[in-house]
Write an enzyme that holds these catalytic residues in place. Structure first.
Site, PDB file in Angstrom:
ATOM      1  N   LYS A  47    -108.615 103.389  38.340  1.00 51.19           N
ATOM      2  CA  LYS A  47    -107.481 102.474  38.346  1.00 51.19           C
ATOM      3  C   LYS A  47    -107.819 101.205  39.107  1.00 51.19           C
ATOM      4  CE  LYS A  47    -104.257 102.658  41.390  1.00 51.19           C
ATOM      5  NZ  LYS A  47    -103.088 102.919  42.274  1.00 51.19           N
ATOM      6  N   SER A  48    -108.421 101.351  40.280  1.00 56.73           N
ATOM      7  CA  SER A  48    -108.719 100.194  41.122  1.00 56.73           C
ATOM      8  C   SER A  48    -109.696  99.246  40.448  1.00 56.73           C
ATOM      9  CB  SER A  48    -109.287 100.660  42.464  1.00 56.73           C
ATOM     10  OG  SER A  48    -108.349 101.432  43.166  1.00 56.73           O
ATOM     11  N   ARG A  52    -108.910  95.316  38.803  1.00 57.38           N
ATOM     12  CA  ARG A  52    -109.680  94.154  39.254  1.00 57.38           C
ATOM     13  C   ARG A  52    -110.430  93.500  38.107  1.00 57.38           C
ATOM     14  NH1 ARG A  52    -108.683  97.277  43.396  1.00 57.38           N
ATOM     15  NH2 ARG A  52    -108.779  96.525  45.551  1.00 57.38           N
ATOM     16  N   GLY A 122     -98.594  98.402  42.477  1.00 63.14           N
ATOM     17  CA  GLY A 122     -98.905  97.449  43.531  1.00 63.14           C
ATOM     18  C   GLY A 122     -99.916  96.413  43.081  1.00 63.14           C
ATOM     19  N   ARG A 150     -91.230  97.692  48.308  1.00 58.70           N
ATOM     20  CA  ARG A 150     -92.629  97.630  48.721  1.00 58.70           C
ATOM     21  C   ARG A 150     -92.930  96.262  49.322  1.00 58.70           C
ATOM     22  NH1 ARG A 150     -96.731 100.608  44.693  1.00 58.70           N
ATOM     23  NH2 ARG A 150     -97.895 100.663  46.648  1.00 58.70           N
ATOM     24  N   SER A 196    -101.314  96.557  53.692  1.00 55.29           N
ATOM     25  CA  SER A 196    -101.949  96.701  52.384  1.00 55.29           C
ATOM     26  C   SER A 196    -103.171  95.819  52.259  1.00 55.29           C
ATOM     27  CB  SER A 196    -100.956  96.343  51.271  1.00 55.29           C
ATOM     28  OG  SER A 196    -101.600  96.356  50.018  1.00 55.29           O
ATOM     29  N   GLN A 198    -104.346  95.192  49.531  1.00 53.95           N
ATOM     30  CA  GLN A 198    -104.126  94.444  48.297  1.00 53.95           C
ATOM     31  C   GLN A 198    -103.729  93.003  48.570  1.00 53.95           C
ATOM     32  OE1 GLN A 198    -101.258  96.745  46.142  1.00 53.95           O
ATOM     33  NE2 GLN A 198    -102.751  98.280  45.481  1.00 53.95           N
ATOM     34  N   GLU A 340    -104.962 107.278  50.042  1.00 56.53           N
ATOM     35  CA  GLU A 340    -104.616 107.720  48.696  1.00 56.53           C
ATOM     36  C   GLU A 340    -105.056 109.154  48.440  1.00 56.53           C
ATOM     37  OE1 GLU A 340    -107.973 106.020  45.693  1.00 56.53           O
ATOM     38  OE2 GLU A 340    -106.770 104.530  46.750  1.00 56.53           O
ATOM     39  N   HIS A 375     -96.306 103.410  50.171  1.00 58.16           N
ATOM     40  CA  HIS A 375     -96.856 103.566  48.828  1.00 58.16           C
ATOM     41  C   HIS A 375     -95.722 103.773  47.822  1.00 58.16           C
ATOM     42  CE1 HIS A 375    -101.274 104.586  50.131  1.00 58.16           C
ATOM     43  NE2 HIS A 375    -100.862 103.397  50.519  1.00 58.16           N
TER      44      HIS A 375
END
Length: 516
Positions: A47-48, A52, A122, A150, A196, A198, A340, A375
């Protein structure tokens, strides 16, 4: 108990459990392992990395292709968001078992005057606003009800400091509108990314397209997850971008083109967690193929973490294997960089406290995970609530969970619309009969094929007497957010981490980050 804000799950649910009017029809009987496991489980893309690479492909200097990407609700939301800004994204065949490759053609000019649905992703709510600032026209962002809780203020304020025009009526959260002007000044910006990582990655991913690039300086007490930020830097450098961390807590991306690429996405190592942990719960061996020798994925830490619970972990011939006799040790873990993975590890700790027969349990304490309160739901409060509802003895700590020996019993395990809560319920159900997982369809966020893969791992038929793939798609029809309609519901078919135990019992990974 610490006061927590847990995801309410579905609209119209006032219980805080995620149960709506049709919840009873969605309870999934978690299968119990009746013998030792011997399974090989292939998993779809990260997913990450998929998120990206989609963003970078949309900002690149030419068309590119993602091989073996993740097809899930989160990736579908990202694709829809980038399409709304003018990017062309289409399926292009592929040789993987989990769906087509993706061909990405950047827009000649990013366009606004559109709206973007973030769901609970997110990566969408944080990675796409900097891209929207490069578009012409307003772009409105909103998401699922819990997404509005969030944290977003640090990245929104940072974008304003870099020259963006953002209207959020002072909320510092969804919904908000980015008024794009076709360009962004960029430059140096300070922000607190403690909640985060992110926030940092969002600015770095688009930074090469800013007139002055971007220089991000973290001002909080805790430096956010270096593994996820390093993943972002690595994906940028692979596309020819000058991206670096000149000193701890600072990251610099210089302006310049982002090269188009053909990229093969690694399997999602964090999604491997419940499957590999199943070997500890049932006894036997589970093997995940395609495990990279070197990676920036946080899931690679499972090698050391599962060993702490008593597993034998080996990597050979490009696959990671976890073997166990079914005995689960109590642990003391400090995991600020592996949040996670925490739900799976807490599930193992609850089973260690349960023991083999409900009388020989061992205590555990898992700390450094206070950030997982932010999260998809407050995961600390949710895990404690669900473990205790099954007869366990779990206690909230300021930044973690303590679990004392107690026998577990069957019951309903609520997911709180959180994919990792749902998979943790399935894991506990391997040993504890009578577990039913509410809203197992929430796994569509990152792994739509979860129920089918879980049942295949156990070598059992679907509880409804239907082929697993058919049953799992029925479960996901409401939660995938139009995934199947979008043609994105996939079908089935050197070391990066040095892991050292802390002094005495326990395991410490240092740092801190958000999920993805």
């Amino acid at each position: 108990m610490l006061i927590a804000k847990m995801n309410q799950g579905k609209d119209g649910d006032e219980t805080g459990t995620g149960e709506g009017a049709e919840a009873a029809a969605e309870h999934w009987p978690a299968p119990v392992a009746t013998g030792r496991i011997d399974a090989r489980v292939a998993l779809p893309g990260s997913k990450s990395l998929t998120g990206r690479e989609l963003v970078l492909s949309a900002l690149a200097d030419g068309p590119g292709t993602l091989r073996a990407p993740l097809h899930s609700r989160d990736s579908a939301l990202m694709i829809d968001a980038l399409r709304a800004l003018g990017t062309e994204i289409s399926e292009s065949g592929g040789d993987g078992a989990f769906g087509a490759d993706l061909r990405v053609v950047p827009a000649a000019e990013l366009t606004g005057s559109t709206s973007i649905a973030c769901g609970l992703a997110g990566t969408v709510m944080r990675f796409v606003p900097p891209v929207a600032a490069l578009a012409l026209g307003p772009v409105a962002f909103d998401g699922d009800p819990y997404a509005r809780k969030r944290p977003m203020r640090p990245v929104l304020d940072a974008l304003r400091a870099l020259g963006a025009d953002i209207a959020d009526e002072g909320r510092g959260a969804l919904p908000f509108t980015v008024h794009g002007t076709g360009a962004l000044r960029g430059g140096r910006v300070e922000l607190d990314a403690s909640l985060s990582s992110q926030f940092v990655s969002a600015l770095l991913l688009a930074g090469a397209r800013f007139a002055e690039g971007v220089h991000v300086v973290h001002t909080g007490e805790r430096v956010p997850s270096l593994p996820h930020i390093e993943m972002t830097l690595e994906t940028l450098r692979a596309r020819g971008v000058d991206a670096a961390s000149p000193r701890p807590g600072e990251w610099l991306v210089r302006p310049g083109p982002i090269a188009a690429r053909e990229v093969r996405i690694e399997p999602d190592l964090s999604n491997a967690a419940p499957f590999l942990a199943a070997a500890l719960v049932a006894g036997g061996r589970v093997t995940v193929p395609g495990w990279p020798a070197a990676t920036t994925q946080v899931g690679d830490a499972l090698r050391g973490l599962l060993a702490e619970f008593g597993a034998e972990v080996t990597r050979a011939d490009g696959a990671l294997a976890v073997a166990s006799d079914g005995a689960i040790r109590g642990v003391r873990l400090h995991l600020p960089e592996a949040g996670e993975l925490a739900p799976t590890l807490v599930g193992l700790a609850a089973l260690a406290a349960h023991g083999r027969n409900g009388t020989d349990g061992e205590p555990s304490e898992i700390t450094g995970i206070g950030h997982i309160r932010h999260h998809e739901t407050d995961r600390i409060a949710a895990l404690v609530a669900e473990i205790n509802a099954l007869g366990g003895d779990a206690v909230e700590l300021p930044d973690g969970i303590a679990i004392r020996p107690a026998a577990l019993h069957g019951g309903l395990w609520h997911s709180y619309a959180d994919h990792r809560m749902a998979t943790t319920g399935a894991l506990i159900g391997l040993r504890v009969p009578g577990i039913e997982v509410e809203d197992v369809a929430s796994t569509a966020k990152t792994l739509p094929q979860f129920t089918d893969l879980w049942q295949r791992m156990l070598g059992i038929a679907d509880p409804a007497g239907e082929p697993g793939a058919v049953r799992s798609q029925q479960l996901l029809s409401g939660a995938a957010g139009g995934l199947a309609a979008a043609g994105l519901a996939g079908g089935l078919g050197g070391e990066a981490w040095t892991v050292e135990p802390t002094a005495g019992p326990g395991f410490d990974l240092g740092g801190g980050f958000d999920d993805a």
